[in-house]
Design a protein around this motif. Structure first.
Motif, mmCIF file in Angstrom:
data_model
loop_
_atom_site.group_PDB
_atom_site.id
_atom_site.type_symbol
_atom_site.label_atom_id
_atom_site.label_comp_id
_atom_site.label_asym_id
_atom_site.label_seq_id
_atom_site.Cartn_x
_atom_site.Cartn_y
_atom_site.Cartn_z
ATOM 1 N N HIS A 44 0.795 -1.237 0.000
ATOM 2 C CA HIS A 44 0.000 0.000 0.000
ATOM 3 C C HIS A 44 0.822 1.279 0.000
ATOM 4 O O HIS A 44 0.254 2.368 -0.083
ATOM 5 C CB HIS A 44 -0.964 -0.004 1.191
ATOM 6 N N GLU A 45 2.141 1.173 0.116
ATOM 7 C CA GLU A 45 2.967 2.374 -0.008
ATOM 8 C C GLU A 45 3.792 2.224 -1.287
ATOM 9 O O GLU A 45 4.191 1.122 -1.644
ATOM 10 C CB GLU A 45 3.873 2.534 1.225
ATOM 11 N N PRO A 46 4.039 3.342 -1.992
ATOM 12 C CA PRO A 46 4.731 3.212 -3.274
ATOM 13 C C PRO A 46 6.179 2.743 -3.096
ATOM 14 O O PRO A 46 6.840 3.112 -2.117
ATOM 15 C CB PRO A 46 4.679 4.621 -3.865
ATOM 16 N N LEU A 47 6.652 1.945 -4.045
ATOM 17 C CA LEU A 47 8.017 1.406 -3.987
ATOM 18 C C LEU A 47 9.049 2.531 -3.893
ATOM 19 O O LEU A 47 10.041 2.431 -3.177
ATOM 20 C CB LEU A 47 8.263 0.552 -5.247
ATOM 21 N N VAL A 48 8.772 3.637 -4.581
ATOM 22 C CA VAL A 48 9.719 4.762 -4.588
ATOM 23 C C VAL A 48 9.874 5.360 -3.181
ATOM 24 O O VAL A 48 10.871 6.027 -2.883
ATOM 25 C CB VAL A 48 9.282 5.841 -5.620
ATOM 26 N N ALA A 49 8.904 5.097 -2.297
ATOM 27 C CA ALA A 49 8.986 5.622 -0.926
ATOM 28 C C ALA A 49 9.771 4.687 -0.015
ATOM 29 O O ALA A 49 10.119 5.068 1.109
ATOM 30 C CB ALA A 49 7.580 5.819 -0.356
ATOM 31 N N LEU A 50 10.056 3.485 -0.481
ATOM 32 C CA LEU A 50 10.658 2.471 0.382
ATOM 33 C C LEU A 50 12.053 2.058 -0.075
ATOM 34 O O LEU A 50 12.978 1.936 0.735
ATOM 35 C CB LEU A 50 9.769 1.213 0.404
ATOM 36 N N ASP A 51 12.211 1.830 -1.378
ATOM 37 C CA ASP A 51 13.403 1.178 -1.934
ATOM 38 C C ASP A 51 14.578 2.156 -2.016
ATOM 39 O O ASP A 51 14.563 3.100 -2.802
ATOM 40 C CB ASP A 51 13.043 0.645 -3.324
ATOM 41 N N GLY A 52 15.587 1.883 -1.203
ATOM 42 C CA GLY A 52 16.757 2.764 -1.185
ATOM 43 C C GLY A 52 17.932 2.214 -1.973
ATOM 44 O O GLY A 52 19.072 2.648 -1.779
ATOM 45 N N GLY A 53 17.689 1.206 -2.851
ATOM 46 C CA GLY A 53 18.776 0.654 -3.659
ATOM 47 C C GLY A 53 19.496 -0.483 -2.939
ATOM 48 O O GLY A 53 19.096 -0.903 -1.853
ATOM 49 N N LEU A 94 21.151 2.813 0.731
ATOM 50 C CA LEU A 94 21.663 4.175 0.978
ATOM 51 C C LEU A 94 21.856 5.003 -0.300
ATOM 52 O O LEU A 94 22.459 6.078 -0.258
ATOM 53 C CB LEU A 94 22.988 4.084 1.749
ATOM 54 N N ASP A 95 21.345 4.496 -1.433
ATOM 55 C CA ASP A 95 21.575 5.206 -2.706
ATOM 56 C C ASP A 95 21.025 6.639 -2.678
ATOM 57 O O ASP A 95 21.711 7.592 -3.068
ATOM 58 C CB ASP A 95 20.904 4.459 -3.870
ATOM 59 N N VAL A 96 19.770 6.795 -2.241
ATOM 60 C CA VAL A 96 19.149 8.137 -2.259
ATOM 61 C C VAL A 96 19.845 9.018 -1.221
ATOM 62 O O VAL A 96 20.138 10.196 -1.480
ATOM 63 C CB VAL A 96 17.628 8.062 -1.988
ATOM 64 N N MET A 97 20.137 8.429 -0.068
ATOM 65 C CA MET A 97 20.812 9.200 0.981
ATOM 66 C C MET A 97 22.176 9.712 0.509
ATOM 67 O O MET A 97 22.552 10.855 0.795
ATOM 68 C CB MET A 97 20.970 8.320 2.224
ATOM 69 N N ARG A 98 22.915 8.885 -0.234
ATOM 70 C CA ARG A 98 24.232 9.332 -0.745
ATOM 71 C C ARG A 98 24.075 10.508 -1.697
ATOM 72 O O ARG A 98 24.875 11.442 -1.672
ATOM 73 C CB ARG A 98 24.947 8.181 -1.473
ATOM 74 N N ARG A 99 23.041 10.449 -2.540
ATOM 75 C CA ARG A 99 22.813 11.565 -3.481
ATOM 76 C C ARG A 99 22.492 12.842 -2.707
ATOM 77 O O ARG A 99 22.960 13.929 -3.046
ATOM 78 C CB ARG A 99 21.670 11.228 -4.437
ATOM 79 N N VAL A 100 21.679 12.702 -1.657
ATOM 80 C CA VAL A 100 21.315 13.878 -0.849
ATOM 81 C C VAL A 100 22.556 14.427 -0.155
ATOM 82 O O VAL A 100 22.828 15.635 -0.185
ATOM 83 C CB VAL A 100 20.227 13.520 0.189
#
Ligand SMILES: C[S@@+](CC[C@H](N)C(=O)[O-])C[C@H]1O[C@@H](n2cnc3c(N)ncnc32)[C@H](O)[C@@H]1O
Length: 263
Positions: free
Chosen positions: A187-196, A200-206
Motif C-alpha cells: 500500500h505504499e509506493p516502492l519509490v517511498a521504500l526502496d533505497g537501492g 543508501l543510494d538516495v541518501m548518498r545523493r542527498v
C-alpha cells in the motif's frame, strides 16, 4: 464527525478487526467510529481495514508529533520513530530558520517542525505527484511544496541558505522490500521504500549535494537503521559535512546529522 455505536455494534466491529489480524482492535474500532461521517462510510472503512489497508489510509490521517496529518492512499504513512528526527532538528534550528523537507511524502516533517518553532521559512519537495498534493494540504500556508527529483525543483535562491535540511529518504535495501509487512509493501509506493542495493543510494545523493544548499553551520538530518548507521555516517562525512549519529531507544530511531562547518 463520528458514528455512535451500540455496545453490540462496537463489539462486532472489534471482532471483525481482530479476526483480520488487527492487534489493537479496540483502539482501531474507536478511531474508525470517531472518524466516519456516517454508517455507510463506517462500513466502507471497516471493509478496507479488514482487506489490509493501513489504518492511516483508512482514516485519512496519521498522528505525528501531536499533529493530525492527512495521509492519502498511495502516500507514505509518517512513522512515529521519525518524531526523533524532528526533536533533533528543533534543537539545532536557529531562529528564524530556513528549513527544507526533502522527500517530504505527506509533508509531516516540515509541518511538525513549523509547529514546534516560530516563523520558519519552509520549503518541501517530493517526486511523487500524490505525495506533493497531500503535502500541499498539510503544509498549507506554512510553506511551499515543489514536485521533482531531490533538490532539482527547489529555487536557486535557497543555495547556501538552508539551516535545517530534513531528509527522510527511502532506505530499505532493495532485497529487503519483499520482507516488509504487506501494509507497506502493498500500500505504499516502492519509490517511498526502496533505497537501492544497500538502502543508501538516495541518501548518498542527498549527502553529496547538501553542502551546496546548507548555510554555514546548517545541518542535514537523515533517518537510517541501526544496521546502516556506520555506512550512512561515512557517506555524510565523505561529502564534507561533520557527521554524528544520535539514537533513541524509546522510539527505536537512528538519525545521522551532518553539519556544514561555519568557516
Ligand atoms: C520514506 S518516505 C518519507 C516521507 C516523509 N518524509 C515521511 O517521513 O513521512 C520517502 C519519500 O521520498 C520520496 N522520494 C523517493 N525518491 C525521491 C527522489 N529521487 N526525489 C524526491 N523524492 C523522492 C518518495 O516519494 C517518498 O514520499
Amino acid at each position: 464527525m463520528s458514528v455512535p455505536l451500540s455496545p453490540f455494534a462496537l463489539s462486532s466491529l472489534v471482532t471483525s478487526l481482530r479476526s483480520a489480524g488487527c492487534v489493537f482492535a479496540e483502539d482501531e474500532a474507536d478511531l474508525i467510529a470517531a472518524t466516519a461521517a456516517g454508517p455507510v462510510e463506517l462500513a466502507a472503512m471497516v471493509e478496507r481495514r479488514v482487506a489490509g489497508h493501513p489504518l492511516e489510509h483508512v482514516l485519512g490521517w496519521a498522528e505525528f508529533s501531536g499533529l493530525r496529518i492527512a495521509v492519502d492512499p498511495g502516500v507514505f504513512v509518517p512513522r512515529r520513530r521519525t518524531e526523533f528526527l524532528i526533536r533533533q532538528a528543533a534543537q539545532l534550528a536557529p531562529s528564524p530558520a530556513v528549513v527544507v523537507d526533502l522527500c517530504c511524502g505527506s509533508g509531516a516533517l516540515g509541518a511538525a517542525l513549523a509547529a514546534a518553532l516560530d516563523g520558519i521559512e519552509l520549503h518541501a519537495s517530493d517526486v511523487e505527484p500524490a505525495a506533493v498534493r497531500c503535502a500541499r494540504r498539510n503544509v498549507g500556508g506554512l510553506g511551499r511544496v515543489y514536485e521533482g527529483d531531490l533538490f532539482a525543483p527547489l529555487p536557486d535562491s535557497l543555495r547556501g541558505r538552508v539551516d535545517v535540511l530534513l531528509a527522510n529518504v527511502p532506505y530499505v535495501p532493495t532485497g529487503d522490500v519483499a520482507l516488509l509487512p504487506a501494509e507497506a509493501r502493498v500500500h505504499e509506493p516502492l519509490v517511498a521504500l526502496d533505497g537501492g542495493g544497500d538502502g543508501l543510494d538516495v541518501m548518498r545523493r542527498v549527502a553529496a549535494e547538501a553542502p551546496r544548499w546548507l548555510a554555514p553551520g546548517g545541518s542535514l538530518l537523515v533517518e537510517t537503521s541501526e544496521r546502516q548507521a556506520e555506512r550512512a555516517e561515512e557517506a555524510v562525512g565523505g561529502s564534507g559535512l561533520v557527521p554524528r549519529v544520535v539514537t533513541s531507544d524509546e522510539l527505536y530511531a537512528t538519525v545521522v546529522i551532518g553539519t556544514l562547518p561555519a568557516d
